[in-house]
Design an enzyme around this catalytic site. Structure first.
Site, PDB file in Angstrom:
ATOM      1  N   GLU A   1      43.827  35.274  29.961  1.00 14.14           N
ATOM      2  CA  GLU A   1      42.704  36.068  28.503  1.00 14.14           C
ATOM      3  C   GLU A   1      43.553  36.109  27.529  1.00 14.14           C
ATOM      4  OE1 GLU A   1      43.028  38.836  33.340  1.00 14.14           O
ATOM      5  OE2 GLU A   1      44.891  38.976  31.759  1.00 14.14           O
TER       6      GLU A   1
ATOM      7  N   ASP B   1      50.946  42.063  31.621  1.00 10.12           N
ATOM      8  CA  ASP B   1      52.262  41.652  32.809  1.00 10.12           C
ATOM      9  C   ASP B   1      52.125  40.160  32.540  1.00 10.12           C
ATOM     10  OD1 ASP B   1      52.571  43.440  35.071  1.00 10.12           O
ATOM     11  OD2 ASP B   1      50.573  42.306  36.594  1.00 10.12           O
TER      12      ASP B   1
ATOM     13  N   LYS C   1      48.569  43.352  39.867  1.00 18.05           N
ATOM     14  CA  LYS C   1      47.562  44.553  39.100  1.00 18.05           C
ATOM     15  C   LYS C   1      48.194  45.871  39.955  1.00 18.05           C
ATOM     16  CE  LYS C   1      43.451  46.765  37.468  1.00 18.05           C
ATOM     17  NZ  LYS C   1      42.053  47.051  37.925  1.00 18.05           N
TER      18      LYS C   1
ATOM     19  N   ASP D   1      40.137  46.444  33.128  1.00 23.69           N
ATOM     20  CA  ASP D   1      40.444  44.960  32.947  1.00 23.69           C
ATOM     21  C   ASP D   1      40.376  44.211  31.957  1.00 23.69           C
ATOM     22  OD1 ASP D   1      40.851  45.135  35.944  1.00 23.69           O
ATOM     23  OD2 ASP D   1      39.057  44.013  36.440  1.00 23.69           O
TER      24      ASP D   1
ATOM     25  N   ASP E   1      42.424  48.107  44.895  1.00 25.02           N
ATOM     26  CA  ASP E   1      41.272  49.316  44.783  1.00 25.02           C
ATOM     27  C   ASP E   1      40.217  50.708  45.846  1.00 25.02           C
ATOM     28  OD1 ASP E   1      40.070  47.059  44.726  1.00 25.02           O
ATOM     29  OD2 ASP E   1      39.384  47.070  42.861  1.00 25.02           O
TER      30      ASP E   1
HETATM   31  O1  LIG Z   1      49.632  40.184  38.746  1.00 24.65           O
HETATM   32  C1  LIG Z   1      48.212  41.118  37.590  1.00 24.65           C
HETATM   33  C2  LIG Z   1      47.699  40.593  38.375  1.00 24.65           C
HETATM   34  C3  LIG Z   1      45.491  41.187  37.689  1.00 24.65           C
HETATM   35  N1  LIG Z   1      45.838  41.816  36.403  1.00 24.65           N
HETATM   36  C4  LIG Z   1      45.048  41.944  36.375  1.00 24.65           C
HETATM   37  O2  LIG Z   1      43.784  42.522  36.887  1.00 24.65           O
HETATM   38  C5  LIG Z   1      43.117  42.250  36.523  1.00 24.65           C
HETATM   39  C6  LIG Z   1      41.708  41.129  37.636  1.00 24.65           C
HETATM   40  O3  LIG Z   1      41.911  40.672  37.105  1.00 24.65           O
HETATM   41  P1  LIG Z   1      40.688  39.611  38.017  1.00 24.65           P
HETATM   42  O4  LIG Z   1      41.673  38.100  37.774  1.00 24.65           O
HETATM   43  O5  LIG Z   1      40.236  39.768  36.842  1.00 24.65           O
HETATM   44  O6  LIG Z   1      40.569  40.097  39.025  1.00 24.65           O
HETATM   45  P2  LIG Z   1      38.557  39.976  39.275  1.00 24.65           P
HETATM   46  O7  LIG Z   1      38.409  39.769  40.714  1.00 24.65           O
HETATM   47  O8  LIG Z   1      38.204  39.958  37.953  1.00 24.65           O
HETATM   48  O9  LIG Z   1      38.623  42.144  39.779  1.00 24.65           O
HETATM   49  C7  LIG Z   1      38.045  42.801  40.600  1.00 24.65           C
HETATM   50  O10 LIG Z   1      38.529  43.073  41.552  1.00 24.65           O
HETATM   51  C8  LIG Z   1      40.282  43.382  41.301  1.00 24.65           C
HETATM   52  C9  LIG Z   1      40.570  43.617  42.663  1.00 24.65           C
HETATM   53  O11 LIG Z   1      40.863  42.195  43.044  1.00 24.65           O
HETATM   54  C10 LIG Z   1      40.246  44.600  40.711  1.00 24.65           C
HETATM   55  O12 LIG Z   1      41.379  45.083  40.568  1.00 24.65           O
HETATM   56  C11 LIG Z   1      39.909  44.391  39.395  1.00 24.65           C
HETATM   57  O13 LIG Z   1      39.646  45.739  38.413  1.00 24.65           O
HETATM   58  C12 LIG Z   1      38.268  43.894  39.121  1.00 24.65           C
HETATM   59  O14 LIG Z   1      37.739  44.055  38.509  1.00 24.65           O
HETATM   60  C13 LIG Z   1      42.828  41.453  35.179  1.00 24.65           C
HETATM   61  O15 LIG Z   1      43.188  42.487  34.367  1.00 24.65           O
HETATM   62  C14 LIG Z   1      44.404  40.983  35.109  1.00 24.65           C
HETATM   63  O16 LIG Z   1      44.414  40.546  34.176  1.00 24.65           O
HETATM   64  C15 LIG Z   1      47.284  41.937  36.197  1.00 24.65           C
HETATM   65  O17 LIG Z   1      47.717  43.099  35.577  1.00 24.65           O
HETATM   66  N2  LIG Z   1      48.690  42.071  37.009  1.00 24.65           N
HETATM   67 MN   LIG Z   2      37.914  40.072  35.625  1.00 26.79          MN
END
Ligand SMILES: O=c1ccn([C@@H]2O[C@H](COP(=O)(O)OP(=O)(O)O[C@H]3O[C@H](CO)[C@@H](O)[C@H](O)[C@H]3O)[C@@H](O)[C@H]2O)c(=O)[nH]1
Ligand SMILES: [Mn+2]
Length: 735
Positions: free
Chosen positions: A113, A142, A285, A309, A449
């Site tokens: 990211e 993180d 997260k 995000d 979530d």
């Molecule tokens: O240890 C961690 C892992 C992830 N994230 C953040 O969590 C967000 C979501 O991560 P991403 O890898 O983009 O996952 P997605 O599958 O795209 O996210 C979807 O699915 C997640 C649940 O699995 C939700 O939390 C998100 O809001 C939703 O957009 C990102 O901003 C990450 O930076 C953290 O802050 N800490």
């Molecule tokens: Mn995402």
């Protein structure tokens, strides 16, 4: 206030044409009953048909499963509703007493990211059309990276230019990268803006260059280090996973000197990297969000919390006001816990090759859930009431009085605040507390979530789903097949975990949320478990073809009608729904393929992983979705050429299934051609068609296996393995 005072801040409209839908659903239901009757009365006799008997039982079970799945999918389609807000009424009545809003942006890794993307999101939410002194933006890192901190520092300076620029010209979107990449019509602007436009663009480009150079270098130079005391904190950072908490208030909204170039106040801006220690689980997260809730309560304590995000910039600067129209509505506002906005994407291609944009969920299923009591919480793009997120139950005492001037009570200096917040973000703070259980986001689930939203609803709250004309948030979808499958693995695994746990909508939600809402959750909860029936359907009928074992009614027999009707009606309806959600025909076809691929790989792995986790063999993991890809991959993505390129076991499964169906299809077609007279073929027609459709859907895969030479083609090892495995399966079936 007069009469105005009584008008609601939002209205709800029901979808049209629902009676037609109900007729469709009823007729498919009847069709399904007929299929079941056929399966039951044509059950193969015991004599000499052992194989057919077993294949039949399996097929019947799969069909029962699909029927059940279809049935539970109808609840969220029954009665979708749409919400519309009246922001002018909100301003008239409440402009002076608008609540404080805290915005949380999460990032986890500076390479996956990139900092420049993260700060674009930060800038876009700082620029909401909302009183700046009531807005606070928190970045949770993180990755604990000084590169991200540096980028945020740059952003805090650039915001002094950017915010007045956005205000003056009322521009959209307010992410500088997104705004400058779409050339605005300079002449149409009133007042004319070229001069400002060029200077702000130049300032942005310069900042971008500085950030990208530093990111590429991978470390912060001595000169930059001297610019801010915050960099000193990194002296204690051993690794990403081992460091104390870092809290830096980059802009303190209370500070009279924190103003933009026009002298207007700036929103508060805070950098947070919670403490990480190898011996403590950080809960991904959810852990980050809970630290953010606590830290923000000390600094700004806004009563509304928005989470985005890092890749989802704000695309609609009015959205905070939209959300408040729900929370502050005099009549219905007090029972609303959260308002979820859709997640849209800005890197989709026309036909959405991997079916990543869940159009139908967005336009039909969530509005349908909304009618049943409220949509689920899906992470990014959701506004919460702080109290609810912290575990408050719904009751009469929750009635909120908004007519209170927002005031930051805490008078401690920024540096004192920073120190006291560090404790709140430490690893040990949550020990022996309800955090992660009854307070904040729940731990131990791959979809923090969904489980959190469900538990909020079970505490008596309602939620709202709203889709303004202009999308609220734009993010990025995965650009390769594998990433998309891996993302689905996490989602389906999390949902299935919830289903099997005591937090299942049917157990935990029993008598707490409406029955139709419990059912509306189930299609997602059952994603993972559809793998079994699907795998059966794409392997056994084709293999049976080889031995001439018939599993469906003959083509001339009347029993074919329910099968034909159910399939045609279901898929025509699904196509219609897709087209009404602004999709294309090719896009629909791609989505059908995506579902087959997910069901046979992502869901299978999720299913197995969930079982293994229950038995205690593996631990929960969170694979962060990639947000950038190299040029070669991006080019193929834009041309909608499927990306394989790595020898993943997921691809071996997909390729083996594709080869198996190809072999069986070719074999049976060749038989049809050779002995046209063969009556037996009549009874195999449906199976041949099924096989043929699977071959059609797999065309891009065959291309990747045999005809492509580029880097995104299927690795030869996968080709060999899949051909060998498919041949083996056919051989076993034949002899
Ligand atoms: O240890 C961690 C892992 C992830 N994230 C953040 O969590 C967000 C979501 O991560 P991403 O890898 O983009 O996952 P997605 O599958 O795209 O996210 C979807 O699915 C997640 C649940 O699995 C939700 O939390 C998100 O809001 C939703 O957009 C990102 O901003 C990450 O930076 C953290 O802050 N800490
Ligand atoms: Mn995402």
């Amino acid at each position: 206030m007069g009469k105005e005072g009584n008008l609601p801040l939002f209205e709800t409209k029901v979808a049209k044409g629902r009676n037609l839908f109900k007729c469709y659903a009823a007729s498919v239901f009847v069709g399904i009953i007929f299929i079941c009757v056929y399966r039951a009365i044509h059950f193969p006799a015991a004599n000499g048909q052992v194989l057919r008997r077993w294949a039949w039982i399996g097929l019947f079970l799969s069909e029962l499963w699909f029927s059940l799945y279809w049935f539970v999918s109808q609840f969220s389609r029954w009665n979708p509703i749409y919400r519309y807000t009246f922001k002018d009424r909100l301003s008239q009545r409440y402009e002076k007493v608008l609540p404080g809003v805290d915005i949380f942006v999460c990032t986890a890794d500076p390479t996956i990211e990139p900092p420049i993307m993260v700060i674009n999101t930060v800038l876009s939410v700082m620029a909401y059309n909302y009183p700046s002194h009531k807005l606070s933006v928190y970045l949770s890192d993180d990755g604990g990276s000084d590169l991200t901190f540096y980028a945020l520092l740059e952003a805090s300076r650039f915001s002094e230019l950017w915010l007045p620029f956005c205000r003056k010209f009322k521009i959209e979107p307010r992410s500088p990268a997104a705004y400058f990449s779409s050339t605005p019509q300079l002449n149409d602007c009133n007042p004319p803006m070229p001069q400002d436009w060029f200077s702000v663009k130049k300032a942005y480009e310069d900042m971008k260059n500085r950030i990208e150079t530093t990111t590429r270098l991978g470390r912060i130079s001595e000169e930059i280090r001297k610019e801010h005391k915050g960099f000193l904190e990194w002296e204690y950072v051993a690794t990403r996973q081992n460091h104390p908490s870092i809290v830096q208030i980059l802009i303190d909204g209370r500070d009279g000197k924190a103003v933009d170039v026009e002298g207007q106040p700036l929103p508060t801006l805070v950098y947070l990297a919670r403490e990480k220690r190898p011996q403590y689980h950080h809960n991904f997260k959810a852990g980050a969000m809970n630290s953010l809730i606590r830290v923000s309560s000390k600094i700004s304590n806004g009563s509304i919390i928005l989470n985005v995000d890092c890749d989802m910039y704000s695309n609609n600067s009015e959205l905070v006001r939209d959300a408040l129209c729900f929370f502050m509505d005099e009549e219905k506002g007090q029972e609303i816990a959260y308002v979820q906005f859709p997640q849209n994407y800005n890197n989709l291609t026309r036909n959405d090759l991997y079916g990543t944009d869940m159009k139908v969920i967005e336009t039909v299923e969530f509005p349908g859930m909304d009618a049943c009591g409220g949509p689920c919480y899906v992470g990014s793009g959701c506004f919460h009431r702080r109290d609810t997120l912290c575990g408050m139950k719904y009751g009469k005492e929750c009635e909120r009085v908004w007519k209170r001037e927002y005031d930051r009570e805490n008078r401690e200096s920024a540096s004192v605040l920073e120190e006291s917040c560090k404790v709140l973000a430490s690893c040990t703070y949550e020990e022996n507390t309800q955090w992660g259980k009854e307070m904040g986001l729940k731990y131990g689930c791959a979809v923090e979530d969904i489980i959190t939203g469900l538990s909020i609803q079970c505490r008596g709250w309602k939620s709202i789903y709203s889709r303004p004309d202009r999308s609220g948030f734009l993010g990025v979808v995965p650009t390769t097949l594998l990433q998309s499958l891996v993302q689905h693995k996490r989602w389906s695994e999390g949902q299935f975990q919830i289903f099997l746990s005591r937090h299942s909508p049917f157990v935990y939600g029993h008598k707490k949320i409406p029955l139709n809402l419990q059912f509306s959750y189930s299609p997602y909860s059952l994603w993972a478990s559809t793998c079994l029936a699907t795998l059966y359907y794409v392997t056994v009928p084709p293999l049976c073809l080889l031995r001439g074992v018939s599993l469906f009614p003959e083509i001339s027999c009347l029993w074919i009608l329910p099968f034909a009707y159910v399939v045609v009606a279901k898929y025509s309806y699904s196509l219609g729904e897709f087209l009404c959600s602004d999709g294309t025909i090719q896009g629909w076809w791609n989505e059908q393929r995506a579902w087959v691929y997910r069901r046979t790989t992502s869901y299978l792995f999720a299913f197995l992983d969930t079982i293994l986790q229950l038995l205690g063999f593996v631990e929960l993991s969170f694979v962060i979705t990639a947000k950038v890809s190299d040029e070669d991959v991006s080019r193929r993505y834009e041309q909608e050429v499927m990306e394989f390129g790595s020898p993943s076991p997921m691809f071996t499964i997909l390729a083996t299934l594709a080869m198996l169906n190809l072999f069986c299809f070719v074999w049976s077609v060749q038989r049809v051609v050779v002995d046209v007279q063969d009556r037996a073929l009549e009874s195999l027609a449906l199976q041949i068609i099924l096989c043929g459709v699977l071959v059609l859907i797999n065309l891009p895969l065959y291309q990747g296996l045999f005809f492509r030479k580029d880097k995104g083609a299927m690795p030869t090892s996968v080709t060999y393995k899949s051909v060998a495995l498919a041949l083996l399966a056919c051989a076993i079936a034949l002899y």
